[in-house]
Design a protein around this motif. Structure first.
Motif, PDB file in Angstrom:
ATOM      1  N   SER A 111       1.493   6.871  -6.811  1.00 32.55           N
ATOM      2  CA  SER A 111       0.412   7.784  -7.180  1.00 32.55           C
ATOM      3  C   SER A 111       0.785   9.227  -6.858  1.00 32.55           C
ATOM      4  CB  SER A 111      -0.883   7.394  -6.460  1.00 32.55           C
ATOM      5  OG  SER A 111      -0.785   7.586  -5.059  1.00 32.55           O
ATOM      6  N   ALA A 148       0.831  -1.201   0.000  1.00 31.95           N
ATOM      7  CA  ALA A 148       0.000   0.000   0.000  1.00 31.95           C
ATOM      8  C   ALA A 148       0.868   1.255   0.000  1.00 31.95           C
ATOM      9  CB  ALA A 148      -0.933  -0.009   1.209  1.00 31.95           C
ATOM     10  N   ILE A 179      -5.543   3.122  -6.985  1.00 29.53           N
ATOM     11  CA  ILE A 179      -4.993   4.380  -7.482  1.00 29.53           C
ATOM     12  C   ILE A 179      -3.705   4.135  -8.258  1.00 29.53           C
ATOM     13  CG2 ILE A 179      -3.824   6.482  -6.703  1.00 29.53           C
ATOM     14  CD1 ILE A 179      -6.776   6.818  -6.935  1.00 29.53           C
ATOM     15  N   GLU A 180      -2.897   3.193  -7.798  1.00 30.26           N
ATOM     16  CA  GLU A 180      -1.694   2.851  -8.557  1.00 30.26           C
ATOM     17  C   GLU A 180      -2.075   2.322  -9.940  1.00 30.26           C
ATOM     18  OE1 GLU A 180       2.345   0.104  -8.249  1.00 30.26           O
ATOM     19  OE2 GLU A 180       0.619  -0.358  -6.998  1.00 30.26           O
ATOM     20  N   PHE A 213     -10.995   4.040  -3.203  1.00 32.35           N
ATOM     21  CA  PHE A 213      -9.578   4.375  -3.358  1.00 32.35           C
ATOM     22  C   PHE A 213      -8.858   4.411  -2.020  1.00 32.35           C
ATOM     23  CE2 PHE A 213     -11.007   6.867  -7.323  1.00 32.35           C
ATOM     24  CZ  PHE A 213     -10.886   5.729  -8.118  1.00 32.35           C
ATOM     25  N   ARG A 214      -9.540   4.875  -0.987  1.00 37.91           N
ATOM     26  CA  ARG A 214      -8.931   4.877   0.340  1.00 37.91           C
ATOM     27  C   ARG A 214      -8.862   3.452   0.895  1.00 37.91           C
ATOM     28  NH1 ARG A 214      -6.526   8.757  -0.544  1.00 37.91           N
ATOM     29  NH2 ARG A 214      -6.810  10.850   0.309  1.00 37.91           N
ATOM     30  N   ALA A 233      -6.342  10.537  -5.674  1.00 39.04           N
ATOM     31  CA  ALA A 233      -7.578   9.852  -5.297  1.00 39.04           C
ATOM     32  C   ALA A 233      -8.749  10.822  -5.209  1.00 39.04           C
ATOM     33  CB  ALA A 233      -7.385   9.125  -3.966  1.00 39.04           C
ATOM     34  N   ILE A 286       0.940   4.278  -2.803  1.00 35.21           N
ATOM     35  CA  ILE A 286       0.735   5.688  -2.477  1.00 35.21           C
ATOM     36  C   ILE A 286       1.881   6.533  -3.031  1.00 35.21           C
ATOM     37  CG2 ILE A 286       0.636   7.335  -0.585  1.00 35.21           C
ATOM     38  CD1 ILE A 286      -0.834   5.131   1.023  1.00 35.21           C
ATOM     39  N   PRO A 313      -5.591   1.312  -1.791  1.00 38.70           N
ATOM     40  CA  PRO A 313      -4.691   2.239  -2.491  1.00 38.70           C
ATOM     41  C   PRO A 313      -4.140   1.673  -3.797  1.00 38.70           C
ATOM     42  CG  PRO A 313      -4.210   2.203  -0.144  1.00 38.70           C
ATOM     43  CD  PRO A 313      -5.189   1.101  -0.387  1.00 38.70           C
ATOM     44  N   ASP A 314      -4.108   0.342  -3.933  1.00 39.41           N
ATOM     45  CA  ASP A 314      -3.635  -0.245  -5.183  1.00 39.41           C
ATOM     46  C   ASP A 314      -4.489   0.194  -6.366  1.00 39.41           C
ATOM     47  OD1 ASP A 314      -1.677  -1.510  -3.778  1.00 39.41           O
ATOM     48  OD2 ASP A 314      -2.533  -3.519  -3.909  1.00 39.41           O
TER      49      ASP A 314
END
Length: 255
Positions: free
Chosen positions: A9, A2, A81-82, A74-75, A45, A6, A78-79
Motif C-alpha cells: 500500500s 500485515a 488496504i492491500e 483499515f488499521r 488508509a 503495508i 491492513p490487508d
C-alpha cells in the motif's frame, strides 16, 4: 502478511501522491481540492477513510463518523488496504480510458462503494452489525450501490459505472470480476433460499440478473440483460432471458 500489505500500500500511495502533486502543480484550482483529499494525508488508509466519509456523510459529523469507522477497519486489518490497492489497479487494467490511479480514486463512485462495503464487511464480522448496515444504507442512498455486509467479494474487482448494483447477503464473488450497471445478484424464490457463487475472472454485463443456488464458473461471461437462474460452466457465455449458453469450451458444450 500485515507487513507485506503495508509495504504494497505504501508503494501505491507514493504513486497516487505523485500523480496528485503533478495535477496540483498543473492546475492550482484543482490543486486546492487535492490538498485536502490526498496531499494532506500521511498514507493511503487515511486518504481512503476520508474519501469514504466525504462520499457517504451528509453533515460534518456524519463524514467524521464514516471516516473513523473506515480508519479503524483499515488499521485493524491492513490487508483491506492491500485489497483496496488491487481494486484500484484493476480499474486501470480493465478500463482503456484510464491510465492513472488518481482519477478513479477521486471520481469513480463504484470504487468508493466497494471500499465502503469492505469496511461494512469488516464491521459485520466484528460484531458491529448496526454500523455495517448503516454503511450499506448510505452507500445505497449516496452511490446507488447496495451490497449486503454478509456478502463475500474477492480482490481486483471493478464496479464499472456502478449505478443500480444490488448484491445480496451470502453472495460469493471471486477475484478479478467486472460488474456493470443495474446488475442484481441474490437469492431466488426456491426453498431453501441460497445465493449465487460467482467464480474468478467473470464479466457481468449491464442489466444482468443472477439468482438462486447456482454457480458461475471461472472466466464465464454474463451478457447484458441476461436472466441467469441455473449454473454457467467455466468459460461459457450466458445470454438472453431466460439465459442460454453459448461459446462454451468443448467439454462444457458436450456436457
Amino acid at each position: 502478511m500485515a507487513e507485506a500489505a503495508i509495504m504494497a500500500s505504501d508503494g501505491l500511495w507514493q504513486r497516487v501522491r505523485g500523480e496528485a502533486q503533478r495535477a496540483a502543480d498543473a492546475d492550482p484550482v484543482f490543486g486546492k481540492a487535492l490538498a485536502g483529499t490526498i496531499l494532506a494525508h500521511d498514507d493511503f488508509a487515511a486518504a481512503l477513510s476520508d474519501l469514504i466519509g466525504r462520499r457517504l456523510g451528509g453533515s460534518a459529523a456524519e463524514r467524521a463518523r464514516f471516516s473513523a469507522f473506515s480508519f479503524d477497519a483499515f488499521r485493524g486489518s491492513p490487508d483491506l488496504i492491500e485489497v483496496a490497492g488491487r481494486d484500484l489497479q484493476a480499474i486501470a487494467i480493465h478500463d482503456p480510458a484510464i491510465a492513472d490511479l488518481l482519477p478513479p480514486l477521486l471520481h469513480f463512485k463504484g470504487y468508493v462503494a466497494l471500499q465502503a462495503w469492505r469496511v461494512s464487511n469488516w464491521l459485520w464480522h466484528h460484531d458491529h452489525r448496526d454500523a455495517a448496515l448503516l454503511f450499506q444504507n448510505e452507500a445505497s442512498n449516496a452511490l446507488q450501490v447496495s451490497i449486503h455486509p454478509a456478502a463475500s467479494i474477492g480482490s481486483s474487482v471493478y464496479l464499472d459505472h456502478a449505478t443500480g448494483i444490488v448484491i445480496g447477503a451470502n453472495v460469493v464473488i471471486g477475484d478479478e470480476v467486472t460488474i456493470l450497471q443495474n446488475v442484481s445478484i441474490g437469492r431466488g424464490s426456491e426453498l431453501p433460499t441460497r445465493s449465487p457463487r460467482i467464480g474468478r475472472g467473470i464479466y457481468i454485463g449491464g442489466g444482468a440478473t443472477i439468482l438462486g443456488d447456482i454457480r458461475v464458473g471461472d472466466f464465464a461471461k454474463i451478457g447484458a440483460d441476461a436472466l441467469v437462474t441455473s449454473d454457467v460452466p467455466a468459460g461459457c457465455t450466458a445470454v438472453g432471458n431466460p439465459a442460454r449458453l453459448t461459446n462454451c469450451p468443448e467439454p462444457a458444450s458436450a456436457a
